[in-house]
Design an enzyme around this catalytic site. Structure first.
Site, PDB file in Angstrom:
ATOM      1  N   SER A 268      15.815 -71.778  -1.173  1.00  0.00           N
ATOM      2  CA  SER A 268      16.920 -72.645  -1.570  1.00  0.00           C
ATOM      3  C   SER A 268      17.427 -73.460  -0.387  1.00  0.00           C
ATOM      4  O   SER A 268      17.283 -73.066   0.773  1.00  0.00           O
ATOM      5  CB  SER A 268      18.073 -71.802  -2.122  1.00  0.00           C
ATOM      6  OG  SER A 268      18.668 -71.076  -1.065  1.00  0.00           O
ATOM      7  N   LYS A 269      18.038 -74.570  -0.717  1.00  0.00           N
ATOM      8  CA  LYS A 269      18.588 -75.441   0.315  1.00  0.00           C
ATOM      9  C   LYS A 269      19.689 -74.708   1.080  1.00  0.00           C
ATOM     10  O   LYS A 269      19.784 -74.801   2.294  1.00  0.00           O
ATOM     11  CB  LYS A 269      19.139 -76.708  -0.331  1.00  0.00           C
ATOM     12  CG  LYS A 269      19.806 -77.619   0.665  1.00  0.00           C
ATOM     13  CD  LYS A 269      20.110 -78.963   0.070  1.00  0.00           C
ATOM     14  CE  LYS A 269      20.775 -79.857   1.082  1.00  0.00           C
ATOM     15  NZ  LYS A 269      22.000 -79.290   1.664  1.00  0.00           N
ATOM     16  N   ARG A 270      20.490 -73.949   0.328  1.00  0.00           N
ATOM     17  CA  ARG A 270      21.616 -73.249   0.952  1.00  0.00           C
ATOM     18  C   ARG A 270      21.114 -72.264   2.025  1.00  0.00           C
ATOM     19  O   ARG A 270      21.594 -72.239   3.147  1.00  0.00           O
ATOM     20  CB  ARG A 270      22.406 -72.505  -0.132  1.00  0.00           C
ATOM     21  CG  ARG A 270      23.792 -72.068   0.275  1.00  0.00           C
ATOM     22  CD  ARG A 270      24.500 -71.410  -0.890  1.00  0.00           C
ATOM     23  NE  ARG A 270      23.672 -70.359  -1.498  1.00  0.00           N
ATOM     24  CZ  ARG A 270      23.590 -69.113  -1.052  1.00  0.00           C
ATOM     25  NH1 ARG A 270      24.289 -68.753  -0.004  1.00  0.00           N
ATOM     26  NH2 ARG A 270      22.811 -68.229  -1.650  1.00  0.00           N
TER      27      ARG A 270
END
Ligand code: GLU
Length: 510
Positions: free
Chosen positions: A263-265
């Site tokens: 994920s980007k997070r």
């Protein structure tokens, strides 16, 4: 039959590298068999459509050299390749399903659908889908009379067209990676095929397109596995079973800690991007993608093929041609792979070193900081000397800074040990010998230093290490003889004198 694969992203935002990995696998598979690779833009979900996302996908593929034979931006005979341009094709096909009794009209409002789910979950029912088990209690053309249905349609009541799945039937998906996977229709949903606005849903459009574009292999991420029994059912409803494509669902790319889909997070926390090209971050500022960080396209592709595949040998470095020759679906793994940014960097360093020096020099020159004074003609030699330690082309300017500028600081710990009363006079007389050399080249410098060490019964560490630090400020790097030659006699003298006085001050300050 000609192999045809496709990459079918939805333009809903910046293209995640998980999608790029899918594109690469589909591309390699097609190319190995002299097949075609197609780019289809799946933009049926207009609510999630993002301006610019389509171009970002095209730019990413262009950067990586994963070039479609056909598709949006690439031409071809099976177009249009953008789903929003294919409405009539879908309408025709939905009509076919309606005429053959494979679908039904449903008039349920969003509130009624929520109420149905609440009811089923309160009853702790294992089936909460809109399907053969539950549709009998809903407002659709299966429970209403023909007149009622007609009246609703005439009134303009919003409706959708749903697929009519059979009750309690097993649908087997043959997957090239997972083998046989069975699904029971009671656990599936009578998915919407066409919305009231005449736009198809993903499922309908996807199957119609794969068929009409003569796709032979559907290679896509694991998250689509649960949709595949529905797609298989649709192929049967259309009478296309004989040309049903081979399905191959690729394992997820996982976060570095192995927890969840990359994920980007999480990637933000680890400090690497999940997008191939630059993108606007949460603060609306431009952030680097892999390209801007300095990744070479071939290195990045080489890294990504190992996200869910291995060649079954020790070989890690692959050229594009080798990847095409070696890739096969039977070596795609079932389990997801943790993303390892360090490994991505390793691949880049290796590809950089495998490059022809002239080509690498061009890359290095292209990122030369304005304030560095460097002779372009000398650069290939310098690049050749420094490339062992480089990960990105731009690293050269940091790592080779001492070739152009006086060291900004010196490795104080090492200096202190070697800059003592015993060693200082040796270094001074070596300096005199070096400066007396007529041919100030690496070979002469090396011979002089080595015989000096020998005749004075010194160790290499006593002499070479302080000399290197005096010239460069740091402990590691390419051959100190080469560095001295490149700096030239005058600069060597200047640096040795400058360093000597700084070292004296450093030691006095202790
Ligand atoms: N449009 C889907 C996506 O965005 C593609 C799924 C497929 O390849 O069938 O991932």
């Amino acid at each position: 039959m000609k192999v045809r694969t496709r990459y079918a992203p939805s333009p809903t935002g910046y293209q995640h590298i998980g999608g790029i990995r899918t594109a690469i696998f589909a591309y390699l598979f097609a190319k190995k068999q002299n097949g075609d690779f197609i780019l289809r833009i799946e933009d049926t979900d207009q609510k999630r459509y993002q301006e610019g996302a389509e171009q970002y996908i095209i730019d990413s593929l262009n950067w990586l050299g994963i070039l479609p034979n056909e598709g949006v931006g690439f031409g071809g005979d099976f177009g249009p390749y953008r789903q929003s341009d294919r409405k009539e094709i879908y309408q025709k096909h939905v009509q076919q399903l309606v005429d053959n009794g494979h679908t039904y009209y449903a008039f349920d409002t969003p509130e009624e659908l929520t109420a149905m789910r609440d009811r089923l979950s309160a009853a702790k029912s294992s089936i909460q889908q809109y399907n053969a088990v539950t549709r009998g209690d809903m407002r659709n053309s299966l429970t209403m009379s023909e007149e009622e249905v007609k009246a609703e349609l005439d009134k303009g009541t919003p409706y959708v067209i749903r697929i009519k799945l059979p009750e309690n039937k097993t649908i087997v998906v043959q997957d090239a990676i997972h083998g046989e996977v069975s699904f029971n229709t009671n656990q599936m949903d009578d998915k919407v095929m066409m919305k009231g606005d005449g736009l198809p849903t993903y499922h309908l459009a996807n199957v119609v397109d794969d068929h009409t574009m003569e796709i032979t292999h559907v290679i896509r991420g694991d998250e689509w596995m649960s949709s595949t029994p529905l797609h298989v059912h649709l192929y049967r409803c259309f009478g296309w079973e004989d040309t049903m494509p081979v399905f191959a669902h690729l394992p997820l790319m996982l976060n570095p800690d192995g927890k969840g889909k990359l994920s980007k997070r999480k990637a933000d926390q680890y400090g690497f991007p999940v997008f191939p090209l630059q993108y606007l971050n949460d603060e609306e500022k431009l952030s680097d993608g892999f390209k801007e960080l300095g990744f070479l396209p071939e290195a990045f592709v080489n890294f990504l093929i190992f996200q869910g595949w291995n060649p079954g040998t020790e070989q890690e470095m692959f050229s594009m041609d080798e990847m095409i020759q070696t890739f096969s679906l039977d070596r795609v793994t079932k389990a997801g792979t943790k993303f390892d940014f360090k490994k991505a960097q390793w691949f880049n360093g290796e590809h950089l070193r495998a490059m022809d020096t002239d080509k690498l020099t061009e890359l290095v020159w292209a990122c030369k900081p304005d304030d560095v004074n460097c002779d372009e003609k000398q650069l290939p030699q310098l690049v050749g000397m420094m490339k062992e330690r480089m990960i990105f082309a731009k690293d050269f300017w940091l790592q080779a800074d001492y070739l152009f500028n006086l060291p900004k600081e010196y490795d104080a710990k090492t200096v202190r040990k070697k800059w003592n009363d015993d060693n200082k006079p040796h270094l001074k007389s070596l300096q005199d010998q070096l400066l007396a050399l007529e041919n100030f080249n690496a070979e002469q410098i090396e011979t002089t230093i080595k015989s000096f060490i020998e005749s004075n019964e010194l160790s290499f560490g006593d002499i070479l290490l302080p000399l290197r630090i005096m010239l460069t400020g740091v402990k590691g790097g390419p051959s100190v003889f080469d560095i001295a030659e490149i700096l030239g006699k005058e600069e060597v003298e200047n640096r040795l004198n400058t360093a000597a006085s700084i070292f004296d001050e450093m030691n006095a300050a202790v």
